[in-house]
Design a protein around this motif. Structure first.
Motif, PDB file in Angstrom:
ATOM      1  N   ALA A  86       0.827  -1.213   0.000  1.00  0.00           N
ATOM      2  CA  ALA A  86       0.000   0.000   0.000  1.00  0.00           C
ATOM      3  C   ALA A  86       0.859   1.260   0.000  1.00  0.00           C
ATOM      4  CB  ALA A  86      -0.914   0.006   1.213  1.00  0.00           C
ATOM      5  N   GLY A  87       0.585   2.129  -0.939  1.00  0.00           N
ATOM      6  CA  GLY A  87       1.175   3.467  -0.920  1.00  0.00           C
ATOM      7  C   GLY A  87       2.616   3.549  -1.349  1.00  0.00           C
ATOM      8  N   THR A  88       3.136   2.507  -1.992  1.00  0.00           N
ATOM      9  CA  THR A  88       4.544   2.565  -2.404  1.00  0.00           C
ATOM     10  C   THR A  88       4.675   2.399  -3.913  1.00  0.00           C
ATOM     11  OG1 THR A  88       4.907   0.194  -2.050  1.00  0.00           O
ATOM     12  CG2 THR A  88       5.334   1.674  -0.190  1.00  0.00           C
ATOM     13  N   ALA A  89       5.813   2.848  -4.400  1.00  0.00           N
ATOM     14  CA  ALA A  89       6.047   2.933  -5.841  1.00  0.00           C
ATOM     15  C   ALA A  89       7.000   1.833  -6.315  1.00  0.00           C
ATOM     16  CB  ALA A  89       6.603   4.322  -6.167  1.00  0.00           C
ATOM     17  N   HIS A  90       7.579   2.049  -7.491  1.00  0.00           N
ATOM     18  CA  HIS A  90       8.529   1.086  -8.058  1.00  0.00           C
ATOM     19  C   HIS A  90       9.875   1.279  -7.368  1.00  0.00           C
ATOM     20  CE1 HIS A  90       9.420  -1.803 -11.253  1.00  0.00           C
ATOM     21  NE2 HIS A  90      10.563  -1.177 -11.459  1.00  0.00           N
ATOM     22  N   GLU A  91       9.914   0.966  -6.093  1.00  0.00           N
ATOM     23  CA  GLU A  91      11.066   1.293  -5.259  1.00  0.00           C
ATOM     24  C   GLU A  91      11.265   0.218  -4.199  1.00  0.00           C
ATOM     25  OE1 GLU A  91      11.443   6.070  -5.610  1.00  0.00           O
ATOM     26  OE2 GLU A  91      10.336   5.289  -3.911  1.00  0.00           O
ATOM     27  N   TRP A  92      12.369   0.395  -3.464  1.00  0.00           N
ATOM     28  CA  TRP A  92      12.809  -0.670  -2.568  1.00  0.00           C
ATOM     29  C   TRP A  92      11.862  -0.971  -1.415  1.00  0.00           C
ATOM     30  CZ3 TRP A  92      16.250  -4.454  -3.043  1.00  0.00           C
ATOM     31  CH2 TRP A  92      17.180  -4.366  -4.088  1.00  0.00           C
ATOM     32  N   LEU A  93      11.078  -0.016  -0.960  1.00  0.00           N
ATOM     33  CA  LEU A  93      10.162  -0.358   0.141  1.00  0.00           C
ATOM     34  C   LEU A  93       9.130  -1.383  -0.331  1.00  0.00           C
ATOM     35  CD1 LEU A  93       9.392  -0.086   3.047  1.00  0.00           C
ATOM     36  CD2 LEU A  93       8.079   1.961   2.488  1.00  0.00           C
ATOM     37  N   THR A  94       8.674  -1.237  -1.561  1.00  0.00           N
ATOM     38  CA  THR A  94       7.788  -2.251  -2.142  1.00  0.00           C
ATOM     39  C   THR A  94       8.459  -3.624  -2.105  1.00  0.00           C
ATOM     40  OG1 THR A  94       6.757  -0.646  -3.621  1.00  0.00           O
ATOM     41  CG2 THR A  94       6.625  -2.965  -4.271  1.00  0.00           C
ATOM     42  N   TRP A  95       9.720  -3.653  -2.456  1.00  0.00           N
ATOM     43  CA  TRP A  95      10.405  -4.943  -2.594  1.00  0.00           C
ATOM     44  C   TRP A  95      10.785  -5.537  -1.248  1.00  0.00           C
ATOM     45  CZ3 TRP A  95      13.262  -1.488  -6.449  1.00  0.00           C
ATOM     46  CH2 TRP A  95      12.403  -1.229  -7.526  1.00  0.00           C
ATOM     47  N   ARG A  96      11.110  -4.689  -0.263  1.00  0.00           N
ATOM     48  CA  ARG A  96      11.295  -5.212   1.105  1.00  0.00           C
ATOM     49  C   ARG A  96      10.012  -5.892   1.560  1.00  0.00           C
ATOM     50  NH1 ARG A  96      13.353   0.503   3.463  1.00  0.00           N
ATOM     51  NH2 ARG A  96      15.305   0.658   2.296  1.00  0.00           N
ATOM     52  N   ARG A  97       8.875  -5.229   1.331  1.00  0.00           N
ATOM     53  CA  ARG A  97       7.589  -5.787   1.758  1.00  0.00           C
ATOM     54  C   ARG A  97       7.250  -7.056   0.983  1.00  0.00           C
ATOM     55  NH1 ARG A  97       3.822  -0.335   2.013  1.00  0.00           N
ATOM     56  NH2 ARG A  97       4.670   0.516   3.968  1.00  0.00           N
ATOM     57  N   CYS A  98       7.590  -7.076  -0.294  1.00  0.00           N
ATOM     58  CA  CYS A  98       7.366  -8.293  -1.082  1.00  0.00           C
ATOM     59  C   CYS A  98       8.141  -9.463  -0.476  1.00  0.00           C
ATOM     60  CB  CYS A  98       7.815  -8.082  -2.529  1.00  0.00           C
ATOM     61  SG  CYS A  98       6.660  -7.139  -3.543  1.00  0.00           S
ATOM     62  N   LEU A  99       9.407  -9.226  -0.178  1.00  0.00           N
ATOM     63  CA  LEU A  99      10.213 -10.304   0.395  1.00  0.00           C
ATOM     64  C   LEU A  99       9.635 -10.760   1.724  1.00  0.00           C
ATOM     65  CD1 LEU A  99      12.770 -12.101   0.328  1.00  0.00           C
ATOM     66  CD2 LEU A  99      13.955 -10.278   1.567  1.00  0.00           C
ATOM     67  N   TYR A 100       9.215  -9.791   2.518  1.00  0.00           N
ATOM     68  CA  TYR A 100       8.672 -10.102   3.836  1.00  0.00           C
ATOM     69  C   TYR A 100       7.403 -10.942   3.724  1.00  0.00           C
ATOM     70  CZ  TYR A 100       7.137  -9.258   8.661  1.00  0.00           C
ATOM     71  OH  TYR A 100       6.732  -9.401   9.965  1.00  0.00           O
ATOM     72  N   ASP A 101       6.651 -10.760   2.661  1.00  0.00           N
ATOM     73  CA  ASP A 101       5.443 -11.557   2.457  1.00  0.00           C
ATOM     74  C   ASP A 101       5.738 -12.888   1.762  1.00  0.00           C
ATOM     75  OD1 ASP A 101       2.250 -10.892   2.556  1.00  0.00           O
ATOM     76  OD2 ASP A 101       2.743 -12.284   0.934  1.00  0.00           O
ATOM     77  N   PHE A 102       6.705 -12.851   0.871  1.00  0.00           N
ATOM     78  CA  PHE A 102       7.025 -14.035   0.057  1.00  0.00           C
ATOM     79  C   PHE A 102       7.775 -15.098   0.858  1.00  0.00           C
ATOM     80  CE2 PHE A 102      10.176 -15.952  -3.025  1.00  0.00           C
ATOM     81  CZ  PHE A 102       9.264 -16.696  -3.775  1.00  0.00           C
ATOM     82  N   ALA A 103       8.793 -14.669   1.607  1.00  0.00           N
ATOM     83  CA  ALA A 103       9.689 -15.626   2.268  1.00  0.00           C
ATOM     84  C   ALA A 103       8.954 -16.606   3.190  1.00  0.00           C
ATOM     85  CB  ALA A 103      10.806 -14.888   3.013  1.00  0.00           C
ATOM     86  N   PRO A 104       7.945 -16.156   3.947  1.00  0.00           N
ATOM     87  CA  PRO A 104       7.237 -17.118   4.818  1.00  0.00           C
ATOM     88  C   PRO A 104       6.437 -18.166   4.040  1.00  0.00           C
ATOM     89  CG  PRO A 104       6.883 -14.868   5.573  1.00  0.00           C
ATOM     90  CD  PRO A 104       7.523 -14.773   4.216  1.00  0.00           C
ATOM     91  N   ARG A 105       6.180 -17.933   2.763  1.00  0.00           N
ATOM     92  CA  ARG A 105       5.339 -18.853   1.993  1.00  0.00           C
ATOM     93  C   ARG A 105       6.107 -20.014   1.388  1.00  0.00           C
ATOM     94  NH1 ARG A 105       0.454 -16.276   0.827  1.00  0.00           N
ATOM     95  NH2 ARG A 105       0.451 -14.027   1.276  1.00  0.00           N
ATOM     96  N   ILE A 106       7.418 -19.876   1.322  1.00  0.00           N
ATOM     97  CA  ILE A 106       8.176 -20.883   0.568  1.00  0.00           C
ATOM     98  C   ILE A 106       8.862 -21.900   1.483  1.00  0.00           C
ATOM     99  CG2 ILE A 106       8.497 -19.345  -1.393  1.00  0.00           C
ATOM    100  CD1 ILE A 106      11.296 -18.732  -0.440  1.00  0.00           C
ATOM    101  N   PHE A 107       9.153 -23.049   0.893  1.00  0.00           N
ATOM    102  CA  PHE A 107       9.849 -24.152   1.583  1.00  0.00           C
ATOM    103  C   PHE A 107       9.046 -24.716   2.744  1.00  0.00           C
ATOM    104  CE2 PHE A 107      13.537 -21.360   0.125  1.00  0.00           C
ATOM    105  CZ  PHE A 107      13.629 -21.981  -1.105  1.00  0.00           C
ATOM    106  N   LYS A 108       7.721 -24.646   2.636  1.00  0.00           N
ATOM    107  CA  LYS A 108       6.864 -25.213   3.689  1.00  0.00           C
ATOM    108  C   LYS A 108       6.622 -26.691   3.416  1.00  0.00           C
ATOM    109  CE  LYS A 108       5.993 -21.410   5.998  1.00  0.00           C
ATOM    110  NZ  LYS A 108       6.294 -21.193   7.392  1.00  0.00           N
TER     111      LYS A 108
END
Lengths: 405, 405
Positions: A383-405
């Motif tokens: 929410a509220g972020t652009a094509h920038e690193w805060l978007t990608w930090r948040r993506c990683l934070y959401d993605f990483a818990p989903r994998i290797f389960k």
């Protein structure tokens, strides 16, 4: 944490001279008071250029600075979106990094950067806390495909050193256009994000390998970095034409090498993965291998993984999911890998599409098209972020818990 | 390898327009043709500053650049000493980094850098070769002494991961004034130097811990970085007076904090060494502990080690050996640690004093005074190099094989 926070507060007083309320950006060099960020997220810059005629800040457009009697130029620019932004200064036509900040490799050069802070609680997941810390290691290796020594960085989780019999799954994580293998741990805080996730038992301990998207065969001089006007203007006008920009026609001078992606994939399978699996205690097989990337690195991840489903079970595109542009056809796109949805869903355990809400609807549309075609996928919007690193930090934070389960 | 190579060849043709013989510096951003180094080690710079009135290169003095019709300013400057040099560009009074090079943290900011290459054979010891490679890891830890999270880098030798029962000696290795914990692996190539030494069985496998000299107690805002004019001019004129330079009177604004050194030593023993010995497989005791540093980091090493001989058996000063200035008295200097030469020699297994031949005779004089006083020491002189990183690479290359024998 993901609530848009564009607090456009009226703040007449704090827009002029810097005050106690204007806090130096966390990315400034030690002791530098400017740039500083006001409570309303407007930003004041200062540059010493005593003999200049015109000085500007370039951050979401060009902003004129005003010369003081002391030769110091200042400008306060309107409230900015939270997160990490590259920016530059223009002194009488010279596009330069602001000497007051640490530099960050983006757009092919060492640019200045500013962090517009989130509320402290929202930033906690990428802050250093009293939890066990892993490390990020620089690793040299020789690539047969490119004929050169390459450097990658490897995040190892906190227990890697002590849990000496454990084997770990691996996420291959890529930067974006004009960046390099240092982006994820300098701009992205990959280490702190993972340390915090692992400490909270939200993500499995894993290795994260961060390499450089640039891979060309011996003798080729094509480079993803050469493809943009800013470098041309700043340093190499006779090498790259001014028109050679992002999205320039393939094959033109200054355009991306036509085979970008293919050589990287070749290098990945021939050199990088074997080196990683020879060097670290890696769990075997596709179920223990994921790939993700941001922007151009997301496109690369889609190319590599969708063409090699026997080798990867997890795929993430952070502001870089291919398929959203130019028409998606489940029967034919990506060589028909989506044509049999059931077969695809069995192989691809997580297909993740992340995007900043300010970036437009392309990724959301792609996700919906995939869903319509029966392809299971995760759509994540920052929410509220652009094509920038805060978007990608948040993506990683959401993605990483989903994998290797 | 250490032969002075100031080949001042006549090279009229190659001093003007860049030619095939002018080779881009290895520190340039990808694809940037300038700065480039001619066969005679003269250097051509180019900066785009279409609207500027005056542009200069600052490298061993200020050199005027000349504007071309295309708005590109160029200058070719006289042959330079081999090795790594920080430099900056001045555009109408603004002191900036050249956008054409990667940046390197020195003098408290991210400056541009150029490498004037040695003959390939001489540079082999810090080049990537087909030998087993160790890694350099970024490590976060909390300091009770400073009340802050700190970051250090740790070199682990190639066999550290596989030889899982081995314990390793540790060298604590410090940067110089205005630099940081990244200097030794970016400017210094510590990893490649050690990989090559270890592969040749010239040095014992060891850990090398590289931390940041800056350590202040909670609430203090003193910083070693604040103590120089260049930062004042560039970014923070109202924080540091223009006169606050290196060697400014202690206690004045912009001077070094008066207790610099003492807080670092406290932090080292309270926080850093315990963290390292808890985290890595470290061999115990003073015989497995060395400390060295360059310039101000050498002064710090002397302070720390000479005051704590029960904890270190090896000491290196690279262009930073204290005692050479202001009069050396073996009976009283450094709290009389040299007074009993035999006792000192028994404890200090290697006392190493390195210097570049261009830096003057102070260190050599100090070495001779020590010898006269019966203190065993190694004097190492790097031929033809200045107070710069090539001197310090060579110092490390000479020092590392001598320790932990």
């Amino acid at each position: 944490m993901r609530i848009a926070v564009f607090a456009l507060l009226a703040c007449g007083l704090c827009r002029g001279q810097a005050t106690d309320e204007c806090k130096p950006s966390s990315l400034n060099i030690p002791g530098a008071p400017y740039p500083c960020v006001h409570p309303d997220r407007s930003v004041t810059f200062r540059v010493s250029a005593p003999d200049a005629q015109k000085v500007q800040v370039r951050l979401g457009g060009a902003h004129d600075m005003t010369r003081g009697a002391d030769g110091l130029w200042m400008a306060t620019i309107p409230p900015q979106v939270i997160g990490f932004h590259y920016y530059s200064i223009v002194v009488d036509g010279a596009v330069i990094a602001d000497p007051a900040t640490r530099t960050f490799f983006g757009s092919g050069w060492d640019n200045s950067g500013i962090e517009i802070p989130e509320p402290e609680a929202d930033a906690a997941y990428y802050s250093a806390k009293d939890v066990p810390h892993g490390q990020v290691s620089q690793r040299w290796y020789y690539s047969k495909v490119t004929g050169k020594w390459r450097r990658c960085y490897v995040y190892t989780p906190p227990d890697y050193e002590t849990n000496s019999r454990a084997r770990y799954p691996v996420l291959y994580l890529l930067h974006g256009w004009g960046e390099n293998e240092q982006g994820w741990h300098t701009q992205g805080h990959v280490d702190l994000i993972m340390d915090n996730l692992i400490a909270a038992q939200k993500a499995k301990p894993m290795l994260i390998v961060m390499d450089n998207l640039n891979a060309v065969k011996p003798g080729e001089d094509a480079s993803l970095y050469a493809a943009r006007g800013i470098i041309a203007r700043a340093t190499m006008a006779d090498v790259v034409p001014a028109g050679g920009g992002r999205g320039a026609p393939a094959g033109g001078r200054g355009a991306f090498p036509t085979n970008w992606g293919a050589v990287f994939t070749d290098m990945l399978f021939t050199d990088l993965i074997p080196m990683v699996e020879r060097t670290y205690r890696v769990a075997p097989g596709r179920d223990n291998r994921a790939m993700a990337g941001l922007s151009m690195g997301g496109m690369q991840s889609f190319m590599t993984v969708l063409g090699n489903l026997d080798r990867f079970a997890y795929l993430g595109g952070f502001s870089g999911s291919s398929g959203g542009r130019g028409g998606f056809d489940p029967k034919t796109s990506n060589n028909g890998v989506f044509a049999d949805a059931d077969a695809f869903n069995k192989k691809m355990k997580v297909l993740f599409l992340g995007i900043g809400s300010v970036e437009g609807p392309g990724t959301k549309n792609f996700s919906e098209e995939l869903t319509k075609a029966g392809i299971r996928n995760v759509y994540f919007e920052s929410a509220g972020t652009a094509h920038e690193w805060l978007t990608w930090r948040r993506c990683l934070y959401d993605f990483a818990p989903r994998i290797f389960k």
